[in-house]
Design a protein around this motif. Structure first.
Motif, PDB file in Angstrom:
ATOM      1  N   GLU A 289      28.460 -14.663   1.174  1.00 51.02           N
ATOM      2  CA  GLU A 289      27.391 -15.653   1.326  1.00 51.02           C
ATOM      3  C   GLU A 289      26.617 -15.426   2.621  1.00 51.02           C
ATOM      4  OE1 GLU A 289      29.356 -19.404  -1.094  1.00 51.02           O
ATOM      5  OE2 GLU A 289      29.953 -19.051   0.991  1.00 51.02           O
ATOM      6  N   LEU A 290      27.312 -15.018   3.678  1.00 51.51           N
ATOM      7  CA  LEU A 290      26.622 -14.708   4.929  1.00 51.51           C
ATOM      8  C   LEU A 290      25.679 -13.525   4.769  1.00 51.51           C
ATOM      9  CD1 LEU A 290      29.461 -15.122   7.574  1.00 51.51           C
ATOM     10  CD2 LEU A 290      27.528 -16.653   7.159  1.00 51.51           C
ATOM     11  N   VAL A 291      26.137 -12.484   4.088  1.00 54.52           N
ATOM     12  CA  VAL A 291      25.285 -11.317   3.853  1.00 54.52           C
ATOM     13  C   VAL A 291      24.074 -11.703   3.012  1.00 54.52           C
ATOM     14  CG1 VAL A 291      25.150  -9.054   2.712  1.00 54.52           C
ATOM     15  CG2 VAL A 291      27.107  -9.615   4.163  1.00 54.52           C
ATOM     16  N   GLN A 292      24.272 -12.507   1.998  1.00 53.04           N
ATOM     17  CA  GLN A 292      23.150 -12.948   1.167  1.00 53.04           C
ATOM     18  C   GLN A 292      22.122 -13.711   2.004  1.00 53.04           C
ATOM     19  OE1 GLN A 292      25.224 -15.114  -1.880  1.00 53.04           O
ATOM     20  NE2 GLN A 292      25.518 -13.299  -3.156  1.00 53.04           N
TER      21      GLN A 292
ATOM     22  N   LEU B 219      23.467 -10.149  26.136  1.00 48.48           N
ATOM     23  CA  LEU B 219      23.468 -10.172  24.668  1.00 48.48           C
ATOM     24  C   LEU B 219      22.215  -9.493  24.119  1.00 48.48           C
ATOM     25  CD1 LEU B 219      24.667 -13.818  23.953  1.00 48.48           C
ATOM     26  CD2 LEU B 219      25.961 -11.714  23.664  1.00 48.48           C
ATOM     27  N   PRO B 220      22.350  -8.747  23.033  1.00 46.48           N
ATOM     28  CA  PRO B 220      21.181  -8.089  22.432  1.00 46.48           C
ATOM     29  C   PRO B 220      20.354  -9.087  21.614  1.00 46.48           C
ATOM     30  CG  PRO B 220      23.164  -7.553  21.209  1.00 46.48           C
ATOM     31  CD  PRO B 220      23.591  -8.383  22.386  1.00 46.48           C
ATOM     32  N   VAL B 221      19.670 -10.008  22.282  1.00 41.67           N
ATOM     33  CA  VAL B 221      19.012 -11.124  21.605  1.00 41.67           C
ATOM     34  C   VAL B 221      17.876 -10.701  20.677  1.00 41.67           C
ATOM     35  CG1 VAL B 221      19.666 -12.848  23.304  1.00 41.67           C
ATOM     36  CG2 VAL B 221      17.556 -11.568  23.620  1.00 41.67           C
ATOM     37  N   GLU B 222      17.307  -9.525  20.874  1.00 43.21           N
ATOM     38  CA  GLU B 222      16.243  -9.088  19.958  1.00 43.21           C
ATOM     39  C   GLU B 222      16.778  -8.803  18.556  1.00 43.21           C
ATOM     40  OE1 GLU B 222      17.945  -5.564  22.002  1.00 43.21           O
ATOM     41  OE2 GLU B 222      17.041  -7.386  22.769  1.00 43.21           O
ATOM     42  N   ASP B 223      18.079  -8.620  18.447  1.00 41.40           N
ATOM     43  CA  ASP B 223      18.726  -8.377  17.155  1.00 41.40           C
ATOM     44  C   ASP B 223      19.599  -9.548  16.730  1.00 41.40           C
ATOM     45  OD1 ASP B 223      17.743  -5.676  16.832  1.00 41.40           O
ATOM     46  OD2 ASP B 223      19.110  -5.121  18.446  1.00 41.40           O
ATOM     47  N   GLU B 224      19.316 -10.735  17.260  1.00 35.45           N
ATOM     48  CA  GLU B 224      20.133 -11.917  16.989  1.00 35.45           C
ATOM     49  C   GLU B 224      19.485 -12.788  15.916  1.00 35.45           C
ATOM     50  OE1 GLU B 224      22.088 -15.695  19.383  1.00 35.45           O
ATOM     51  OE2 GLU B 224      20.540 -14.522  20.358  1.00 35.45           O
ATOM     52  N   TYR B 225      20.321 -13.291  15.023  1.00 34.39           N
ATOM     53  CA  TYR B 225      19.874 -14.204  13.971  1.00 34.39           C
ATOM     54  C   TYR B 225      20.788 -15.415  13.981  1.00 34.39           C
ATOM     55  CZ  TYR B 225      17.253 -10.154  12.591  1.00 34.39           C
ATOM     56  OH  TYR B 225      16.397  -9.098  12.609  1.00 34.39           O
ATOM     57  N   HIS B 226      20.224 -16.570  13.734  1.00 34.88           N
ATOM     58  CA  HIS B 226      21.004 -17.811  13.713  1.00 34.88           C
ATOM     59  C   HIS B 226      21.195 -18.269  12.279  1.00 34.88           C
ATOM     60  CE1 HIS B 226      19.586 -18.937  18.030  1.00 34.88           C
ATOM     61  NE2 HIS B 226      20.326 -17.855  17.998  1.00 34.88           N
ATOM     62  N   LEU B 227      22.426 -18.531  11.927  1.00 35.17           N
ATOM     63  CA  LEU B 227      22.751 -19.046  10.600  1.00 35.17           C
ATOM     64  C   LEU B 227      23.552 -20.331  10.768  1.00 35.17           C
ATOM     65  CD1 LEU B 227      24.000 -15.818   8.799  1.00 35.17           C
ATOM     66  CD2 LEU B 227      21.806 -16.937   8.511  1.00 35.17           C
ATOM     67  N   TYR B 228      23.182 -21.343  10.050  1.00 35.64           N
ATOM     68  CA  TYR B 228      23.990 -22.565  10.018  1.00 35.64           C
ATOM     69  C   TYR B 228      24.900 -22.435   8.810  1.00 35.64           C
ATOM     70  CZ  TYR B 228      21.190 -24.505  13.695  1.00 35.64           C
ATOM     71  OH  TYR B 228      20.593 -24.718  14.911  1.00 35.64           O
TER      72      TYR B 228
ATOM     73  N   MET C 265      34.984 -22.305  -7.785  1.00 34.26           N
ATOM     74  CA  MET C 265      35.333 -23.509  -7.090  1.00 34.26           C
ATOM     75  C   MET C 265      34.131 -23.968  -6.275  1.00 34.26           C
ATOM     76  SD  MET C 265      38.493 -23.909  -4.553  1.00 34.26           S
ATOM     77  CE  MET C 265      38.381 -24.809  -3.078  1.00 34.26           C
ATOM     78  N   ASP C 266      33.589 -25.114  -6.576  1.00 32.94           N
ATOM     79  CA  ASP C 266      32.467 -25.669  -5.842  1.00 32.94           C
ATOM     80  C   ASP C 266      32.982 -26.568  -4.728  1.00 32.94           C
ATOM     81  OD1 ASP C 266      30.536 -24.437  -7.364  1.00 32.94           O
ATOM     82  OD2 ASP C 266      30.583 -26.021  -8.872  1.00 32.94           O
ATOM     83  N   ILE C 267      32.417 -26.372  -3.551  1.00 33.86           N
ATOM     84  CA  ILE C 267      32.798 -27.175  -2.400  1.00 33.86           C
ATOM     85  C   ILE C 267      31.592 -27.993  -1.975  1.00 33.86           C
ATOM     86  CG2 ILE C 267      33.540 -27.113   0.010  1.00 33.86           C
ATOM     87  CD1 ILE C 267      34.982 -24.493  -0.657  1.00 33.86           C
ATOM     88  N   ASP C 268      31.778 -29.290  -1.839  1.00 34.73           N
ATOM     89  CA  ASP C 268      30.703 -30.163  -1.400  1.00 34.73           C
ATOM     90  C   ASP C 268      30.658 -30.119   0.122  1.00 34.73           C
ATOM     91  OD1 ASP C 268      28.742 -32.017  -1.037  1.00 34.73           O
ATOM     92  OD2 ASP C 268      29.978 -33.743  -1.607  1.00 34.73           O
ATOM     93  N   SER C 269      29.678 -29.401   0.674  1.00 34.97           N
ATOM     94  CA  SER C 269      29.566 -29.231   2.120  1.00 34.97           C
ATOM     95  C   SER C 269      28.790 -30.348   2.786  1.00 34.97           C
ATOM     96  CB  SER C 269      28.875 -27.897   2.427  1.00 34.97           C
ATOM     97  OG  SER C 269      29.619 -26.837   1.904  1.00 34.97           O
ATOM     98  N   SER C 270      28.198 -31.236   2.036  1.00 32.63           N
ATOM     99  CA  SER C 270      27.305 -32.237   2.611  1.00 32.63           C
ATOM    100  C   SER C 270      27.962 -33.163   3.637  1.00 32.63           C
ATOM    101  CB  SER C 270      26.637 -33.048   1.507  1.00 32.63           C
ATOM    102  OG  SER C 270      27.598 -33.677   0.705  1.00 32.63           O
ATOM    103  N   PRO C 271      29.221 -33.606   3.473  1.00 30.43           N
ATOM    104  CA  PRO C 271      29.761 -34.514   4.475  1.00 30.43           C
ATOM    105  C   PRO C 271      30.208 -33.821   5.768  1.00 30.43           C
ATOM    106  CG  PRO C 271      31.365 -34.213   2.753  1.00 30.43           C
ATOM    107  CD  PRO C 271      30.118 -33.472   2.341  1.00 30.43           C
ATOM    108  N   LYS C 272      30.240 -32.511   5.788  1.00 31.76           N
ATOM    109  CA  LYS C 272      30.698 -31.779   6.955  1.00 31.76           C
ATOM    110  C   LYS C 272      29.516 -31.231   7.742  1.00 31.76           C
ATOM    111  CE  LYS C 272      35.010 -30.567   4.808  1.00 31.76           C
ATOM    112  NZ  LYS C 272      35.973 -29.575   4.486  1.00 31.76           N
ATOM    113  N   THR C 273      29.684 -31.168   9.035  1.00 28.32           N
ATOM    114  CA  THR C 273      28.632 -30.648   9.907  1.00 28.32           C
ATOM    115  C   THR C 273      28.676 -29.122   9.900  1.00 28.32           C
ATOM    116  OG1 THR C 273      28.911 -32.576  11.300  1.00 28.32           O
ATOM    117  CG2 THR C 273      27.734 -30.706  12.248  1.00 28.32           C
ATOM    118  N   PRO C 274      27.533 -28.458   9.761  1.00 28.04           N
ATOM    119  CA  PRO C 274      27.536 -26.988   9.800  1.00 28.04           C
ATOM    120  C   PRO C 274      27.732 -26.474  11.226  1.00 28.04           C
ATOM    121  CG  PRO C 274      25.315 -27.795   9.575  1.00 28.04           C
ATOM    122  CD  PRO C 274      26.213 -28.995   9.502  1.00 28.04           C
ATOM    123  N   HIS C 275      28.159 -25.244  11.315  1.00 27.08           N
ATOM    124  CA  HIS C 275      28.332 -24.556  12.593  1.00 27.08           C
ATOM    125  C   HIS C 275      27.175 -23.579  12.772  1.00 27.08           C
ATOM    126  CE1 HIS C 275      32.487 -25.964  12.845  1.00 27.08           C
ATOM    127  NE2 HIS C 275      32.601 -25.630  11.569  1.00 27.08           N
ATOM    128  N   LEU C 276      26.751 -23.392  14.006  1.00 28.58           N
ATOM    129  CA  LEU C 276      25.752 -22.372  14.291  1.00 28.58           C
ATOM    130  C   LEU C 276      26.485 -21.055  14.505  1.00 28.58           C
ATOM    131  CD1 LEU C 276      22.939 -21.299  14.970  1.00 28.58           C
ATOM    132  CD2 LEU C 276      23.338 -22.035  17.322  1.00 28.58           C
TER     133      LEU C 276
END
Length: 75
Positions: free
Chosen positions: A52-55, A34-43, A1-12
């Motif tokens: 998909e998050l792990v990838q 917060l342990p910011v040295e081990d923090e990563y930001h994903l949209y 199932m393909d979802i078109d994410s383009s019209p929606k705003t991503p979350h941080l």
């Protein structure tokens, strides 16, 4: 199932990665601890799966944490 994410705003999504056990929960009670040295930001979008998050994380975390034999756990 393909979802078109383009019209929606991503979350941080702020992700904290640790190569062994979980971080203690008390670190997350206040922003200043917060342990910011081990923090990563994903949209990401609401429809993003854990796989998909792990990838995405495998592409940005340091190489020592990228073991394909490793386990990824979420709390």
């Amino acid at each position: 199932m393909d979802i078109d994410s383009s019209p929606k705003t991503p979350h941080l999504l702020r992700v904290f990665v640790k190569p062994s056990t979980f971080f203690p929960t008390y670190l997350f009670h206040e922003t200043k601890t917060l342990p910011v040295e081990d923090e990563y930001h994903l949209y990401t979008w609401e429809s993003t799966t854990l796989q998909e998050l792990v990838q995405a994380l495998v592409g940005i975390v340091p190489e020592k944490m990228r073991s394909y034999q490793g386990n990824w756990s979420f709390r």
